[in-house]
Design a protein around this motif. Structure first.
Motif, PDB file in Angstrom:
ATOM      1  N   VAL A 110     -13.865 -18.601  15.865  1.00 51.81           N
ATOM      2  CA  VAL A 110     -13.173 -17.582  16.655  1.00 51.81           C
ATOM      3  C   VAL A 110     -13.573 -17.670  18.129  1.00 51.81           C
ATOM      4  N   GLY A 111     -14.837 -17.991  18.392  1.00 49.61           N
ATOM      5  CA  GLY A 111     -15.291 -18.097  19.773  1.00 49.61           C
ATOM      6  C   GLY A 111     -14.595 -19.181  20.570  1.00 49.61           C
ATOM      7  N   GLU A 112     -14.037 -20.169  19.880  1.00 56.71           N
ATOM      8  CA  GLU A 112     -13.343 -21.257  20.570  1.00 56.71           C
ATOM      9  C   GLU A 112     -11.876 -20.932  20.832  1.00 56.71           C
ATOM     10  N   LEU A 113     -11.424 -19.776  20.380  1.00 53.16           N
ATOM     11  CA  LEU A 113     -10.054 -19.351  20.654  1.00 53.16           C
ATOM     12  C   LEU A 113      -9.964 -18.717  22.034  1.00 53.16           C
ATOM     13  N   VAL A 114      -8.757 -18.703  22.576  1.00 50.79           N
ATOM     14  CA  VAL A 114      -8.523 -17.944  23.810  1.00 50.79           C
ATOM     15  C   VAL A 114      -8.833 -16.484  23.513  1.00 50.79           C
ATOM     16  N   TRP A 115      -9.381 -15.773  24.494  1.00 48.49           N
ATOM     17  CA  TRP A 115      -9.876 -14.418  24.225  1.00 48.49           C
ATOM     18  C   TRP A 115      -8.790 -13.494  23.694  1.00 48.49           C
ATOM     19  N   ASP A 116      -7.511 -13.695  24.110  1.00 49.36           N
ATOM     20  CA  ASP A 116      -6.458 -12.805  23.589  1.00 49.36           C
ATOM     21  C   ASP A 116      -6.167 -13.092  22.121  1.00 49.36           C
ATOM     22  N   GLN A 117      -6.409 -14.332  21.680  1.00 47.77           N
ATOM     23  CA  GLN A 117      -6.269 -14.640  20.258  1.00 47.77           C
ATOM     24  C   GLN A 117      -7.410 -14.014  19.457  1.00 47.77           C
ATOM     25  N   ALA A 118      -8.617 -14.017  20.035  1.00 51.19           N
ATOM     26  CA  ALA A 118      -9.742 -13.336  19.377  1.00 51.19           C
ATOM     27  C   ALA A 118      -9.480 -11.836  19.289  1.00 51.19           C
ATOM     28  N   MET A 119      -8.901 -11.269  20.365  1.00 51.29           N
ATOM     29  CA  MET A 119      -8.555  -9.847  20.334  1.00 51.29           C
ATOM     30  C   MET A 119      -7.492  -9.575  19.278  1.00 51.29           C
ATOM     31  N   LEU A 120      -6.544 -10.499  19.115  1.00 51.05           N
ATOM     32  CA  LEU A 120      -5.513 -10.323  18.090  1.00 51.05           C
ATOM     33  C   LEU A 120      -6.136 -10.266  16.702  1.00 51.05           C
ATOM     34  N   ILE A 121      -7.163 -11.083  16.459  1.00 52.77           N
ATOM     35  CA  ILE A 121      -7.849 -11.045  15.169  1.00 52.77           C
ATOM     36  C   ILE A 121      -8.463  -9.664  14.944  1.00 52.77           C
ATOM     37  N   ALA A 122      -9.109  -9.125  15.981  1.00 50.24           N
ATOM     38  CA  ALA A 122      -9.690  -7.785  15.861  1.00 50.24           C
ATOM     39  C   ALA A 122      -8.593  -6.742  15.663  1.00 50.24           C
ATOM     40  N   ARG A 123      -7.457  -6.926  16.327  1.00 53.53           N
ATOM     41  CA  ARG A 123      -6.348  -5.992  16.151  1.00 53.53           C
ATOM     42  C   ARG A 123      -5.793  -6.043  14.736  1.00 53.53           C
ATOM     43  N   LEU A 124      -5.697  -7.243  14.173  1.00 53.50           N
ATOM     44  CA  LEU A 124      -5.094  -7.391  12.855  1.00 53.50           C
ATOM     45  C   LEU A 124      -5.967  -6.810  11.752  1.00 53.50           C
ATOM     46  N   VAL A 125      -7.227  -6.545  12.042  1.00 55.51           N
ATOM     47  CA  VAL A 125      -8.044  -5.781  11.093  1.00 55.51           C
ATOM     48  C   VAL A 125      -7.363  -4.437  10.818  1.00 55.51           C
ATOM     49  N   GLY A 126      -6.793  -3.847  11.875  1.00 55.87           N
ATOM     50  CA  GLY A 126      -6.084  -2.574  11.720  1.00 55.87           C
ATOM     51  C   GLY A 126      -4.860  -2.687  10.831  1.00 55.87           C
TER      52      GLY A 126
END
Length: 497
Positions: A110-126
């Motif tokens: 996840v750390g190697e993703l663009v930060w908005d993609q990492a944020m999307l992962i956190a969003r998709l938890v919702g």
């Protein structure tokens, strides 16, 4: 049908995850900052001492540049190590949600993703947390009204609040608090209706306890726990009811209630402030009740139904007023109309009333002290929204006693929910990307797809398409079931007594 509707809710929430520009949801930068901090190792500073990771501040500075020009999360960590300048007020809350999202961000790669993609992962938890809401609503209302049809209508009704899936679809601890609160309400209703088995009692304590380890907005459900255990149906003696109540409270305390006792012991208050702010100046002529009421009415209903982004893209005011007043009238007129539902209505109304009192007290005290009316966002009522929906279902059943009236009511709710879902997405899209002008929708679509979306265009457009298709399929299944029930009713032999 309920499972199709469940898929629609999960996909709709994911649509909001893709549609909402990064950091534009209320306090999302701070929620993401706390998630990133925990992804880098468990650390939960005392309130008013935490700062943003410098990498998150740097990500915020890239929020207005296209996705292709944004940095990866690991590059930001290397270029901006340590703490930044902004205070992170989220440490005033318990850490459970941030452990969840921090764990998602700590997943290898996840750390190697663009930060908005990492944020999307956190969003998709919702989006995952939103999935059970439909079933919880259906089962709760079915148990209360003894009508699967009313339960299905109630499950559709939560789609009529576009702010709910948008809130579930961004980085915020509200999402886990809502799920825990709704699970608590569901189990409470089971007990209220007479299911007093020990697994239900212990489960109620666990659900409420976990909610207590997420956010203080769950605390008003404590009165629901007490009332259903003491006053719910069943033939138990008072000694057994008291024992069940004591067990549930003990389980809740061990699971998460201890956090609030800890706050009192360490900080001398139930919830300390997480952000050091300029206190401002009290109103020159003292607080004005009229001004306060005007602020509450102009802000809270809209932010409940749909005021997207950082309170800058609202649903039309007239629509909000009609929705608020009509729903309030149904609940007020019908809730206590039948003696048979009086106890259930009073018990379910208690957490809603308590949440309202705490909401008013908190915002009024802030107004008295600073001259600013703060904390009026309608999402603070989402933890008790299932109780509100249950009350509305009881009220509707009390008012609409004929088969035809209930059928018309169901059609109106289902159709209205679909219309509001589409309206919310349309208003948000135009507000976020097209300057609130329908004529600019093509330009807005290009901006969304090629600047803000962190995934390929086929995914960005495919998710909302499948979400709306799932909702449409659920509506078709609902109408078909209604038609089948009507045919069976007409063909049923008439009893001659």
């Amino acid at each position: 049908m309920i499972w199709v509707l469940t898929a629609a809710m999960m996909l709709l929430t994911a649509t909001w995850s893709l549609l909402t520009p990064q950091f534009l949801a209320p306090d999302e930068s701070a929620h993401f900052a706390s998630s990133v901090r925990l992804s880098e190792g468990f650390s939960w500073p005392d309130p008013a001492t935490a700062r943003f990771p410098a990498s998150v501040e740097a990500a915020g500075e890239e929020a207005r540049v296209p996705h292709s020009d944004r940095s990866t999360l690991s590059d930001l960590d290397r270029a901006h190590p340590g703490e930044g300048d902004r205070f992170d007020q989220m440490t005033q809350h318990p850490p459970l949600y941030y452990i969840l999202t921090g764990g998602a961000l700590a997943t290898p790669g996840v750390g190697e993703l663009v930060w908005d993609q990492a944020m999307l992962i956190a969003r998709l938890v919702g989006a995952l947390l939103a999935a059970p809401l439909v079933w919880l609503t259906w089962n709760t209302v079915t148990s209360l009204t003894k009508s699967s049809r009313m339960g299905t209508v109630a499950a559709f009704s939560i789609f009529a609040v576009p702010q709910l899936p948008q809130t579930m679809g961004v980085v915020t601890n509200d999402s886990l608090a809502i799920l825990a609160a709704w699970a608590t309400t569901w189990l409470a209703v089971k007990i209220l209706c007479g299911d007093r088995r020990w697994p239900q009692i212990v489960g109620l304590g666990v659900a409420f306890g976990f909610g207590c380890l997420v956010k203080g907005t769950v605390l008003p459900l404590g009165i629901l726990l007490l009332l259903v255990l003491l006053l719910g149906a069943g033939g138990e003696k008072w000694s057994r009811r008291l024992a069940q109540t004591a067990v549930a409270l003990a389980v809740a305390f061990v699971t998460g209630g201890w956090w609030w006792a800890r706050n009192v012991l360490l900080f001398g208050t139930l919830q300390p402030d997480g952000l050091v702010q300029d206190p401002g100046a009290p109103p020159a002529n003292g607080p004005s009740v009229g001004h306060y009421i005007d602020e509450v009415w102009s802000t809270t209903p809209t932010t409940f139904w749909g005021w997207f982004g950082r309170v800058n893209v609202p649903l039309p005011e007239l629509l909000v007023d009609v929705l608020t007043i009509s729903c309030a009238l149904v609940v007020i007129v019908g809730t206590f109309r039948s003696r048979e539902t009086l106890r259930s209505s009073a018990v379910l109304a208690a957490p809603v009333i308590l949440a309202t009192v705490l909401f008013v007290r908190t915002s009024w005290v802030a107004y008295e002290d600073t001259g600013a009316v703060r904390g009026l966002h309608g999402r603070y009522f989402f933890p008790v929204l299932l109780a509100i929906v249950a009350l509305a279902a009881i009220a509707a059943a009390n008012i609409m006693v004929t088969r035809s009236a209930r059928r018309a009511f169901g059609h109106a709710v289902v159709g209205g929910a679909a219309a509001l879902t589409i309206t919310g997405l349309g208003v948000a899209f135009l507000g976020f990307y097209a300057g609130n002008a329908y004529g600019n929708w093509r330009v807005g679509l290009d901006v969304w797809l090629h600047s803000y979306s962190p995934v390929p265009s086929v995914v960005t457009l495919g998710v909302p398409f499948v979400a709306l298709a799932s909702l449409a399929l659920a509506i078709v299944m609902y109408l078909r079931s209604e038609w089948t029930a009507d045919v069976a009713h007409r063909r049923a032999p008439i009893s001659r007594g």
